[in-house]
Design a protein around this motif. Structure first.
Motif, PDB file in Angstrom:
ATOM      1  N   THR A  83       0.829  -1.199   0.000  1.00 28.13           N
ATOM      2  CA  THR A  83       0.000   0.000   0.000  1.00 28.13           C
ATOM      3  C   THR A  83       0.864   1.249   0.000  1.00 28.13           C
ATOM      4  N   THR A  86       2.270   1.715  -3.514  1.00 28.79           N
ATOM      5  CA  THR A  86       1.241   2.132  -4.471  1.00 28.79           C
ATOM      6  C   THR A  86       0.886   3.601  -4.309  1.00 28.79           C
ATOM      7  N   LEU A  87       0.668   4.039  -3.073  1.00 24.92           N
ATOM      8  CA  LEU A  87       0.301   5.435  -2.838  1.00 24.92           C
ATOM      9  C   LEU A  87       1.475   6.372  -3.115  1.00 24.92           C
ATOM     10  N   LEU A  90       1.579   6.802  -6.776  1.00 22.84           N
ATOM     11  CA  LEU A  90       0.465   7.652  -7.198  1.00 22.84           C
ATOM     12  C   LEU A  90       0.760   9.125  -6.942  1.00 22.84           C
ATOM     13  N   LYS A 199       0.148  -1.823  -9.853  1.00 18.50           N
ATOM     14  CA  LYS A 199      -1.004  -1.508 -10.705  1.00 18.50           C
ATOM     15  C   LYS A 199      -2.228  -2.320 -10.274  1.00 18.50           C
ATOM     16  N   TYR A 202      -3.711  -0.812  -7.077  1.00 19.77           N
ATOM     17  CA  TYR A 202      -4.515   0.398  -7.318  1.00 19.77           C
ATOM     18  C   TYR A 202      -5.898   0.018  -7.839  1.00 19.77           C
ATOM     19  N   LYS A 206      -9.830   0.699  -6.073  1.00 16.93           N
ATOM     20  CA  LYS A 206     -11.043   1.198  -6.725  1.00 16.93           C
ATOM     21  C   LYS A 206     -12.235   0.265  -6.499  1.00 16.93           C
TER      22      LYS A 206
END
Length: 441
Positions: A83, A86-87, A90, A199, A202, A206
């Protein structure tokens, strides 16, 4: 004069009665609620993909242009390192066909993005102006960014190298508290993820949306523009399913990163963690705020400690607290068994609630609580403070929702007592879960 015509009270008695009434009114004013805390209004709707949207506002913000938006998620992950990666990706240069970070792109629009995560939840935050000449281009850029971010290979490789050099102490504490068998007890947790996993994670975010929070003032036009943008951003979102509650492990102590053989040497730093029961009321939240403040203050007053840092992770199912202690002097490992006058370091004892002054001393509690109330009177005027409460303290489908907090928090604070504080901590703290990492030099 007949008895029936005589006054009921003589003048001296009447004066005394009036004085007593005045004193009673004065005492009531002293004990009455302060009414200084604003009670915000909340409005709720859903996006076109059925994601709950909660808009929190108050009259004091009508002349303010600050607007906070939080996208809340509850996605499962193998560990929080994925996590974090990923963040971080981003928040970097993930805007398509751009080498600038997303915040560099947003800066001319008086806007910025941020992120937060713990072992149960993830948050993407957006701070921007509610004025339409800034709001509309900000929403246009953010919509394109969040719909299809571009996770670049070179940025990913740079991040991986950085994490191998500087692993997260918080991740290690977290895994020792909830899954100590999953890691080597003598090493830091390492991040070895692929760009494909990033990917995929993420995409998982969602499909694990919890809610969207809006905090601040909106005109009718701004509200309509924001609603349209949120529908576009969340068109692929799905509501989160129930997540599995992690297991709490029993007390354990680990020694890490000693620079001398057999972990001999001097205690330089310690990191501690303790599991908490889920908070179910504003009183629980207030109790943990006071407990944390007193814990840090008590430890910082000791001559052998340089400073203490504490973090509360108030996740919905399994919250926990962690703190790190930096020692000011070189303390021998065997100081407890020696005849020296060196103080004995016993972090578990210092963490137990019955050792803290605020639980045993009425005057200390009242001083701590008065400081808390003065601070919160200022904090509740800030949209950022309310967005943090919405994202990190209250949770959808829990006993303490944002609506409950907003409706109850003033009364809970006005009626809070030391007895309620003591009872709450008896239930919230789980001493048997205590974990500690000692670092020696």
């Amino acid at each position: 004069m007949a008895d029936s015509d005589k006054p009921l009270f003589s003048r001296p008695v009447l004066a005394a009665v009036m004085l007593c009434c005045t004193l009673a009114i004065w005492l009531l004013n002293l004990t009455a609620p302060s009414n200084k805390l604003p009670i915000p209004d909340l409005e709720r709707w859903q996006t076109s993909s059925d994601i709950p949207v909660i808009w929190l506002k108050q009259p004091a913000w009508q002349n303010s242009n600050k607007l906070e938006v939080r996208f809340l998620f509850r996605a499962d992950a193998p560990n929080t390192a994925l996590t974090q990666t990923t963040l971080a990706m981003l928040m970097s240069d993930s805007f398509p066909l751009s080498t600038s970070s997303i915040n560099q792109r947003l800066a001319p629009l008086a806007a910025k993005v941020s992120s937060y995560y713990d072992h149960e939840s993830q948050v993407i935050g957006l701070t921007m102006s509610n004025e339409t000449n800034y709001l509309l281009p900000t929403l246009s850029l953010v919509t394109r960014w969040l719909e299809a971010p571009d996770f670049k290979q070179r940025t990913f490789e740079q991040w991986q190298r950085q994490q191998q050099t500087n692993p997260s102490p918080q991740h290690e504490l977290e895994q020792r508290l909830f899954a100590p068998s999953a890691i080597d007890q003598n090493t830091h947790t390492k991040s070895n993820h692929s760009l494909v996993q990033v990917k995929s994670h993420y995409f998982a975010l969602k499909h694990a949306a919890s809610a969207i929070i809006i905090v601040g003032d909106l005109s009718d036009d701004s509200k309509q523009a924001l609603q349209t943008a949120l529908n576009l951003i969340s068109q692929d979102y799905r509501l989160a399913e129930a997540t599995r509650k992690p297991t709490i492990h029993s007390t354990g102590t680990a020694i890490a990163h000693s620079e001398t053989p057999h972990h001999k040497g001097n205690l330089w730093q310690s990191r501690s963690a303790i599991a908490l029961a889920p908070i179910t009321s504003v009183e629980d939240w207030v109790s943990l705020q006071l407990w944390g403040a007193d814990l840090v203050s008590t430890l910082n007053q000791q001559t052998h400690i340089d400073f203490v840092q504490l973090a509360l992770t108030l996740s919905p199912q399994q919250p926990w607290a962690s703190w790190s202690i930096q020692y000011s002097a070189l303390l021998p490992v065997d100081s407890q068994s020696s005849n020296s006058d060196a103080p004995v370091i016993n972090a578990p004892d210092l963490a137990l609630f019955d050792r803290l002054p605020s639980l045993n001393d009425k005057a200390n509690f009242e001083e701590l609580f008065d400081t808390f109330k003065r601070q919160i009177e200022q904090q509740t005027l800030s949209p950022t403070w309310w967005s943090d409460i919405a994202a990190k303290v209250t949770h959808e489908n829990s006993k303490l929702t944002l609506e409950t907090f907003a409706a109850d928090y003033q009364n809970a604070i006005d009626s809070f007592t030391q007895e309620k504080y003591q009872n709450a901590l008896q239930r919230l703290l789980i001493p048997s879960s205590y974990q500690e990492i000692q670092i020696h030099q």
